[in-house]
Design a protein around this motif. Structure first.
Motif, short mmCIF file in Angstrom:
data_model
loop_
_atom_site.label_atom_id
_atom_site.label_comp_id
_atom_site.label_asym_id
_atom_site.label_seq_id
_atom_site.Cartn_x
_atom_site.Cartn_y
_atom_site.Cartn_z
N TYR A 309 0.87 -1.19 0.00
CA TYR A 309 0.00 0.00 0.00
C TYR A 309 0.90 1.23 0.00
O TYR A 309 2.10 1.13 0.30
CB TYR A 309 -0.91 -0.01 1.23
CG TYR A 309 -0.18 -0.29 2.52
CD1 TYR A 309 -0.06 -1.60 3.00
CD2 TYR A 309 0.46 0.72 3.23
CE1 TYR A 309 0.65 -1.88 4.16
CE2 TYR A 309 1.16 0.45 4.40
CZ TYR A 309 1.25 -0.85 4.85
OH TYR A 309 1.97 -1.13 6.00
N ASP A 310 0.31 2.37 -0.30
CA ASP A 310 1.08 3.62 -0.28
C ASP A 310 1.36 4.00 1.17
O ASP A 310 0.43 4.06 1.98
CB ASP A 310 0.29 4.77 -0.90
CG ASP A 310 -0.19 4.50 -2.32
OD1 ASP A 310 0.33 3.57 -2.95
OD2 ASP A 310 -1.07 5.25 -2.79
N THR A 311 2.60 4.29 1.47
CA THR A 311 2.93 4.77 2.81
C THR A 311 4.28 5.47 2.77
O THR A 311 5.06 5.29 1.83
CB THR A 311 2.95 3.61 3.84
OG1 THR A 311 3.07 4.16 5.16
CG2 THR A 311 4.08 2.65 3.59
N ALA A 335 -0.10 16.41 1.74
CA ALA A 335 -1.51 16.04 1.91
C ALA A 335 -2.43 17.13 1.36
O ALA A 335 -3.47 16.84 0.76
CB ALA A 335 -1.81 15.77 3.39
N GLY A 340 -8.79 14.32 -0.67
CA GLY A 340 -9.48 13.04 -0.84
C GLY A 340 -8.56 11.83 -0.79
O GLY A 340 -9.03 10.70 -0.75
N TYR A 341 -7.29 12.07 -0.79
CA TYR A 341 -6.33 10.96 -0.72
C TYR A 341 -5.78 10.90 0.70
O TYR A 341 -5.37 11.92 1.26
CB TYR A 341 -5.20 11.18 -1.73
CG TYR A 341 -4.05 10.20 -1.61
CD1 TYR A 341 -4.12 8.93 -2.19
CD2 TYR A 341 -2.89 10.53 -0.90
CE1 TYR A 341 -3.07 8.04 -2.07
CE2 TYR A 341 -1.84 9.64 -0.77
CZ TYR A 341 -1.94 8.40 -1.36
OH TYR A 341 -0.90 7.50 -1.25
N ASP A 342 -5.77 9.71 1.28
CA ASP A 342 -5.34 9.54 2.66
C ASP A 342 -3.83 9.30 2.70
O ASP A 342 -3.37 8.21 2.35
CB ASP A 342 -6.12 8.36 3.26
CG ASP A 342 -5.88 8.24 4.75
OD1 ASP A 342 -5.46 9.24 5.37
OD2 ASP A 342 -6.10 7.13 5.28
N VAL A 343 -3.08 10.31 3.12
CA VAL A 343 -1.63 10.16 3.21
C VAL A 343 -1.29 9.32 4.45
O VAL A 343 -1.61 9.72 5.57
CB VAL A 343 -0.92 11.52 3.29
CG1 VAL A 343 0.58 11.34 3.51
CG2 VAL A 343 -1.17 12.34 2.02
N ARG A 344 -0.71 8.17 4.23
CA ARG A 344 -0.36 7.28 5.34
C ARG A 344 1.11 7.50 5.70
O ARG A 344 1.97 7.49 4.82
CB ARG A 344 -0.60 5.84 4.90
CG ARG A 344 -0.29 4.82 5.96
CD ARG A 344 -0.88 3.47 5.55
NE ARG A 344 -0.53 2.45 6.51
CZ ARG A 344 -1.16 1.29 6.62
NH1 ARG A 344 -2.18 1.01 5.82
NH2 ARG A 344 -0.78 0.39 7.50
N THR A 377 -1.25 0.26 -6.90
CA THR A 377 -1.81 1.63 -6.94
C THR A 377 -2.01 2.05 -8.40
O THR A 377 -1.15 1.78 -9.25
CB THR A 377 -0.85 2.60 -6.22
OG1 THR A 377 -0.74 2.20 -4.86
CG2 THR A 377 -1.37 4.04 -6.27
#
Ligand SMILES: [Zn+2]
Length: 403
Positions: A309-311, A335, A340-344, A377
């Motif tokens: 996943y993106d992190t 961010a 709308g995109y969840d920055v992890r 992604t």
């Protein structure tokens, strides 16, 4: 026409369909020396191209083949089961491929391509160990139009891809291309210096320590391209800073289609400290040279990877950096560019391991990050993420006091 002739022609024709923009192999995928494969009536399978890899295979019928996938050396190894092979059918039709794994099991969603540039997804389902060699696997079906086609874990992004990209990058203003050194097998490890070569403040980027981590590369390309823009921020940034980018640190592993290692049987991102491998030593020497130069100061280090996943693996709040608190301002700006995109963000990942992020921080006290993109992604989103990461990095770095 032989395959290489076919491929060279196909690459030219497919140029405009390339979804990744500037990433386009302009040279045919040349053969390599550790090719494997199999053939039977009406179908053959080979890996005679950079990144090609399978352990063994068997053509069962003209429309059915089983492929066994194994790591480059003995486990334990990080579970990144790479595969890439070319199918050459005698005629058009559906081809069923059983992928079996000796370890780890399936991770990367299979993709296929006729030209090595434009990639399509395939139908896939998991199958039990009783149906396939190894510990279990995946059954995939591709609709062949009769031409040879590549099946791979991810897009094939190999040294020729980077060379073509660097050819376009080095034509931009404020860019100097150079060879950092050689890999264990003697491949050139290419780099670019972007910005003011007299600048005191230096930012270092590295990519592709881990061969299958193609999505990290797909983010690093637009990241670097954004630094080369002719917008105000990029121009100011290049006037104040210099950036050294090393996009392909493990060319040997990439060419051989390794899951994880270089040819020294070592995970390069577990070698920052021991520095047993020529590739990691090149990075150490680059960074130490910057540090030893009274006219230069390292300001930031980013390492591009992929995971599920993106992190972004960052330092912890307790790890004080110079510039102070940089990760928070950078990633807040990042961010803000991605509504709308969840920055992890995962602070302190693997602090006990000899990874680049930990070593560079411990040695130089600067902000460091491992920028990870998810394996699957969306490719357009990856471009947006890489672009936003560079935009926010530049804007926030320009706000820091001049060193
Ligand atoms: Zn990685």
């Amino acid at each position: 026409m032989d395959f290489r002739g076919f491929l060279a022609g196909a690459l030219l024709l497919a140029g405009c369909a390339n979804p990744t923009g500037t990433i386009e192999p302009t040279t045919p995928l040349a053969a390599k020396d550790d090719a494997a494969g199999c053939s039977g009536t009406g179908l053959s399978v080979d890996t005679a191209f950079p990144s090609g890899a399978l352990s063994s295979c068997e053509v069962e019928r003209s429309n059915r083949v089983s492929v066994l996938i194994a790591p480059e050396d003995e486990p334990p190894i990080n579970c990144s089961p790479w595969y890439a092979f070319r199918l050459t059918p005698a005629k058009a039709g559906t081809i069923t491929i059983d992928l079996g794994y000796t370890a780890c099991g399936h991770r990367y969603w299979p993709k296929y391509s006729y030209d090595g540039v434009t990639w399509n997804s395939v139908n896939a389902k998991n199958i039990a160990a009783s149906e396939v060699d190894g510990i279990g696997g995946t059954r995939i079906e591709v609709q062949s139009d009769g031409r040879p086609l590549f099946v791979a874990a991810q897009e094939i992004v190999v040294p020729a891809t980077y060379d073509a990209w660097l050819d376009t990058v080095e034509k931009k203003p404020d860019v100097t291309r150079f060879t950092l050194g050689q890999s264990a097998e003697g491949r050139d490890i290419e780099a670019v210096r972007i910005g003011n070569p007299e600048a005191r403040e230096v930012i270092v980027l590295v990519g592709r320590q881990h061969p299958p981590e193609v999505t990290g590369a797909l983010a690093m390309f637009p990241f670097v391209e954004q630094l080369l823009g002719d917008d105000d921020t990029a121009r100011k940034f290049r006037a104040r800073f210099q950036i050294v980018a090393v996009p392909l640190l493990n060319p040997d592993g990439v060419v051989h289609g390794h899951w994880r290692h270089g040819t020294g049987g070592m995970d390069l991102n577990r070698d920052w400290g021991p520095f047993t491998q020529p590739e990691t030593r090149l990075m150490r020497d680059l960074l130490e040279k910057i540090d030893a130069d009274p006219g230069q100061k390292l300001r930031l280090f980013i390492d591009f990877h992929s995971t599920r996943y993106d992190t972004i693996y960052t330092l912890t709040d307790a790890q004080v950096t110079d510039p102070v608190g940089y990760k928070d301002t950078w990633l807040a700006a990042y961010a803000a560019l991605l509504p709308g995109y969840d920055v992890r963000i995962e602070p302190g990942h693997n602090p006990q391991l000899p990874v680049s992020k930990a070593w560079v921080y411990d040695r130089f006290g600067v902000p460091t990050a491992t920028y990870e993109i998810g394996d699957e992604t969306d490719r357009k989103l990856i471009r947006q993420l890489g672009t936003a990461a560079a935009q926010s990095m530049m804007a926030t770095m320009l706000e820091t006091p001049t060193e």
